[in-house]
Design a protein around this motif. Structure first.
Motif, PDB file in Angstrom:
ATOM      1  N   VAL A 120       0.829  -1.205   0.000  1.00 27.36           N
ATOM      2  CA  VAL A 120       0.000   0.000   0.000  1.00 27.36           C
ATOM      3  C   VAL A 120       0.864   1.257   0.000  1.00 27.36           C
ATOM      4  O   VAL A 120       0.599   2.218  -0.734  1.00 27.36           O
ATOM      5  CB  VAL A 120      -0.961   0.007   1.218  1.00 27.36           C
ATOM      6  CG1 VAL A 120      -1.743   1.313   1.281  1.00 27.36           C
ATOM      7  CG2 VAL A 120      -1.921  -1.179   1.151  1.00 27.36           C
TER       8      VAL A 120
ATOM      9  N   ALA B 168       2.548   1.679  -3.468  1.00 27.52           N
ATOM     10  CA  ALA B 168       1.565   2.109  -4.470  1.00 27.52           C
ATOM     11  C   ALA B 168       1.214   3.580  -4.291  1.00 27.52           C
ATOM     12  O   ALA B 168       1.052   4.321  -5.267  1.00 27.52           O
ATOM     13  CB  ALA B 168       0.309   1.249  -4.376  1.00 27.52           C
TER      14      ALA B 168
ATOM     15  N   GLN C 240       2.046   6.631  -7.039  1.00 25.98           N
ATOM     16  CA  GLN C 240       1.037   7.544  -7.579  1.00 25.98           C
ATOM     17  C   GLN C 240       1.332   9.000  -7.239  1.00 25.98           C
ATOM     18  O   GLN C 240       1.187   9.889  -8.083  1.00 25.98           O
ATOM     19  CB  GLN C 240      -0.353   7.157  -7.052  1.00 25.98           C
ATOM     20  CG  GLN C 240      -1.463   8.131  -7.394  1.00 25.98           C
ATOM     21  CD  GLN C 240      -1.649   8.334  -8.891  1.00 25.98           C
ATOM     22  OE1 GLN C 240      -1.320   7.455  -9.693  1.00 25.98           O
ATOM     23  NE2 GLN C 240      -2.178   9.492  -9.274  1.00 25.98           N
TER      24      GLN C 240
ATOM     25  N   ARG D 277      -8.987  -3.243  -0.795  1.00 26.25           N
ATOM     26  CA  ARG D 277      -8.156  -3.110  -1.992  1.00 26.25           C
ATOM     27  C   ARG D 277      -7.036  -2.121  -1.690  1.00 26.25           C
ATOM     28  O   ARG D 277      -7.166  -1.246  -0.835  1.00 26.25           O
ATOM     29  CB  ARG D 277      -8.975  -2.579  -3.166  1.00 26.25           C
ATOM     30  CG  ARG D 277     -10.011  -3.522  -3.728  1.00 26.25           C
ATOM     31  CD  ARG D 277     -10.589  -2.932  -5.014  1.00 26.25           C
ATOM     32  NE  ARG D 277     -11.111  -1.584  -4.790  1.00 26.25           N
ATOM     33  CZ  ARG D 277     -11.235  -0.661  -5.746  1.00 26.25           C
ATOM     34  NH1 ARG D 277     -10.839  -0.927  -6.989  1.00 26.25           N
ATOM     35  NH2 ARG D 277     -11.734   0.530  -5.469  1.00 26.25           N
ATOM     36  N   VAL D 278      -5.943  -2.233  -2.417  1.00 23.35           N
ATOM     37  CA  VAL D 278      -4.813  -1.333  -2.215  1.00 23.35           C
ATOM     38  C   VAL D 278      -5.252   0.119  -2.320  1.00 23.35           C
ATOM     39  O   VAL D 278      -4.909   0.959  -1.480  1.00 23.35           O
ATOM     40  CB  VAL D 278      -3.698  -1.631  -3.239  1.00 23.35           C
ATOM     41  CG1 VAL D 278      -2.648  -0.528  -3.247  1.00 23.35           C
ATOM     42  CG2 VAL D 278      -3.048  -2.978  -2.934  1.00 23.35           C
ATOM     43  N   THR D 279      -6.022   0.441  -3.343  1.00 23.05           N
ATOM     44  CA  THR D 279      -6.425   1.835  -3.559  1.00 23.05           C
ATOM     45  C   THR D 279      -7.338   2.355  -2.459  1.00 23.05           C
ATOM     46  O   THR D 279      -7.277   3.529  -2.097  1.00 23.05           O
ATOM     47  CB  THR D 279      -7.077   2.009  -4.943  1.00 23.05           C
ATOM     48  OG1 THR D 279      -7.068   3.397  -5.298  1.00 23.05           O
ATOM     49  CG2 THR D 279      -8.478   1.428  -4.994  1.00 23.05           C
ATOM     50  N   ASP D 280      -8.186   1.474  -1.904  1.00 22.36           N
ATOM     51  CA  ASP D 280      -9.087   1.909  -0.838  1.00 22.36           C
ATOM     52  C   ASP D 280      -8.321   2.177   0.459  1.00 22.36           C
ATOM     53  O   ASP D 280      -8.613   3.153   1.166  1.00 22.36           O
ATOM     54  CB  ASP D 280     -10.178   0.853  -0.599  1.00 22.36           C
ATOM     55  CG  ASP D 280     -11.111   0.702  -1.787  1.00 22.36           C
ATOM     56  OD1 ASP D 280     -11.262   1.692  -2.544  1.00 22.36           O
ATOM     57  OD2 ASP D 280     -11.654  -0.398  -1.976  1.00 22.36           O
TER      58      ASP D 280
ATOM     59  N   GLU E 192      -9.312   6.183  -7.054  1.00 26.54           N
ATOM     60  CA  GLU E 192      -9.022   4.924  -7.743  1.00 26.54           C
ATOM     61  C   GLU E 192      -7.605   4.871  -8.303  1.00 26.54           C
ATOM     62  O   GLU E 192      -7.164   3.843  -8.812  1.00 26.54           O
ATOM     63  CB  GLU E 192     -10.027   4.709  -8.884  1.00 26.54           C
ATOM     64  CG  GLU E 192     -11.443   4.424  -8.426  1.00 26.54           C
ATOM     65  CD  GLU E 192     -11.556   3.087  -7.701  1.00 26.54           C
ATOM     66  OE1 GLU E 192     -10.921   2.109  -8.141  1.00 26.54           O
ATOM     67  OE2 GLU E 192     -12.277   3.023  -6.690  1.00 26.54           O
TER      68      GLU E 192
ATOM     69  N   TYR F 180      -4.604   4.789  -7.120  1.00 27.60           N
ATOM     70  CA  TYR F 180      -3.544   3.982  -6.505  1.00 27.60           C
ATOM     71  C   TYR F 180      -3.550   2.538  -6.999  1.00 27.60           C
ATOM     72  O   TYR F 180      -2.522   1.873  -6.989  1.00 27.60           O
ATOM     73  CB  TYR F 180      -3.685   4.006  -4.984  1.00 27.60           C
ATOM     74  CG  TYR F 180      -3.722   5.403  -4.410  1.00 27.60           C
ATOM     75  CD1 TYR F 180      -2.548   6.159  -4.289  1.00 27.60           C
ATOM     76  CD2 TYR F 180      -4.915   5.991  -4.016  1.00 27.60           C
ATOM     77  CE1 TYR F 180      -2.575   7.447  -3.786  1.00 27.60           C
ATOM     78  CE2 TYR F 180      -4.949   7.275  -3.508  1.00 27.60           C
ATOM     79  CZ  TYR F 180      -3.785   8.004  -3.395  1.00 27.60           C
ATOM     80  OH  TYR F 180      -3.815   9.286  -2.910  1.00 27.60           O
ATOM     81  N   GLU F 181      -4.708   2.057  -7.428  1.00 27.11           N
ATOM     82  CA  GLU F 181      -4.835   0.651  -7.792  1.00 27.11           C
ATOM     83  C   GLU F 181      -3.963   0.277  -8.990  1.00 27.11           C
ATOM     84  O   GLU F 181      -3.498  -0.866  -9.085  1.00 27.11           O
ATOM     85  CB  GLU F 181      -6.294   0.307  -8.090  1.00 27.11           C
ATOM     86  CG  GLU F 181      -6.586  -1.186  -8.168  1.00 27.11           C
ATOM     87  CD  GLU F 181      -6.408  -1.900  -6.835  1.00 27.11           C
ATOM     88  OE1 GLU F 181      -6.163  -3.113  -6.831  1.00 27.11           O
ATOM     89  OE2 GLU F 181      -6.517  -1.231  -5.769  1.00 27.11           O
ATOM     90  N   LYS F 182      -3.713   1.222  -9.887  1.00 20.91           N
ATOM     91  CA  LYS F 182      -2.938   0.878 -11.081  1.00 20.91           C
ATOM     92  C   LYS F 182      -1.475   0.558 -10.770  1.00 20.91           C
ATOM     93  O   LYS F 182      -0.752   0.035 -11.619  1.00 20.91           O
ATOM     94  CB  LYS F 182      -3.016   1.996 -12.113  1.00 20.91           C
ATOM     95  CG  LYS F 182      -2.357   3.308 -11.737  1.00 20.91           C
ATOM     96  CD  LYS F 182      -2.425   4.275 -12.924  1.00 20.91           C
ATOM     97  CE  LYS F 182      -1.886   5.654 -12.579  1.00 20.91           C
ATOM     98  NZ  LYS F 182      -2.873   6.420 -11.800  1.00 20.91           N
TER      99      LYS F 182
ATOM    100  N   ALA G 210      -0.714  -1.337  -8.029  1.00 27.24           N
ATOM    101  CA  ALA G 210      -0.739  -2.450  -7.077  1.00 27.24           C
ATOM    102  C   ALA G 210       0.183  -3.592  -7.496  1.00 27.24           C
ATOM    103  O   ALA G 210       0.926  -4.141  -6.670  1.00 27.24           O
ATOM    104  CB  ALA G 210      -2.173  -2.953  -6.904  1.00 27.24           C
TER     105      ALA G 210
END
Length: 288
Positions: free
Chosen positions: A80, A83, A87, A143-146, A158, A160-162, A164
């Protein structure tokens, strides 16, 4: 006039093409002797996937990971954090950003993250991120982005998810789960040499790893340093950290678990002289 223009254009085009071909042939003929500058990333990380970074990004990723490990955070927390830094700053310690945002995580002094000078310290910034993440209830199952968004409160939740997948590769390598996974090529004149390089390297190692580095386990000497480890996982944590920080130091070689990394080549190779099978000590040599 218009009838003659078309052949003229054709002649000019043909001459230009011949010139380009000539340059290509000349470069190909000189390829064996011509030293062109190396382009692209200096570091490749391979662990169930591959990530390429430059030397600065690699060092920052290793520091973020070390801070998480010494705080007792699980590997998912490192994912986390990485990521988020991907970002927010592309893993670069930025002097500015949106409004008063600075540093790896683009934390804001006006929002209580610390002073400008504190946030610009990668260890401090990473520590503040992990402390905030730890307060998020149930972050481990998000989720990582959450999980990242609960800390960062970004206008792009959203985003951060890219990062992961890349962050999972880095975390697996830098926490020591992967063997010989961080490879960085270092060329040029070392910034430091000998005892000065060894002392600086040891100080940086202690700053990143803190109490996780056993008391008196790391010993500096004129030619480099050694780090005592209790198992292969710990050994690869330190070995990969050393390689990650090699560009800014005088580090020439790292040996552990039968493998050796050498700065100019940047690859882990089997040790053939029988001196590299040690699994209880990571050995690092600096340029003399």
């Amino acid at each position: 006039m218009w009838v003659r223009a078309k052949p003229l254009v054709g002649v000019i085009t043909l001459l230009a093409l011949v010139g380009v071909i000539g340059v290509v042939v000349l470069v190909n003929n000189l390829a064996g002797n011509l030293k062109l500058p190396r382009l692209g990333p200096e570091c490749t990380v391979s662990a169930d996937g591959e990530v390429t970074l430059d030397a600065v990004q690699m060092a920052n990723a290793a520091t973020i990971t070390a801070v998480g490990v010494r705080r007792g955070m699980p590997e998912q927390a490192v994912v986390v954090a990485l990521a988020t830094a991907f970002q927010e700053s592309k893993l670069e310690n930025l002097d500015d950003g949106d409004r008063d945002s600075v540093g790896l995580f683009q934390q804001r002094p006006s929002q209580g993250w610390g002073t400008f000078e504190e946030i610009k310290d990668p260890r401090y910034a990473a520590g503040k991120f992990y402390a905030s993440l730890k307060k998020v209830k149930g972050w481990q199952k998000m989720r990582v982005t959450d999980a990242a968004q609960k800390v960062q409160r970004s206008a792009y939740p959203e985003a951060y998810e890219k990062w992961a997948d890349e962050s999972r590769v880095l975390a697996a390598a830098l926490t020591g789960r992967a063997t010989g996974a961080v490879e960085c090529t270092v060329r040029g004149t070392p910034q430091l040499r000998g005892a000065e390089a060894a002392a600086a390297l040891l100080e940086s190692l202690k700053l990143d790893w803190g109490k996780k580095l056993p008391s008196a386990a790391a010993a500096a000497r004129a030619a480099g340093l050694t780090v005592d480890v209790t198992n292969a996982n710990n050994g690869w944590r330190y070995a990969h950290w050393l390689v990650s920080h090699a560009s800014a130091t005088g580090l020439e070689r790292v040996r552990f678990g039968g493998l050796e990394w050498h700065a100019p080549e940047g690859k882990w190779q089997p040790v053939t002289d029988g001196s590299g099978a040690n699994t209880v000590q990571v050995a690092a040599e600096v340029f003399s």
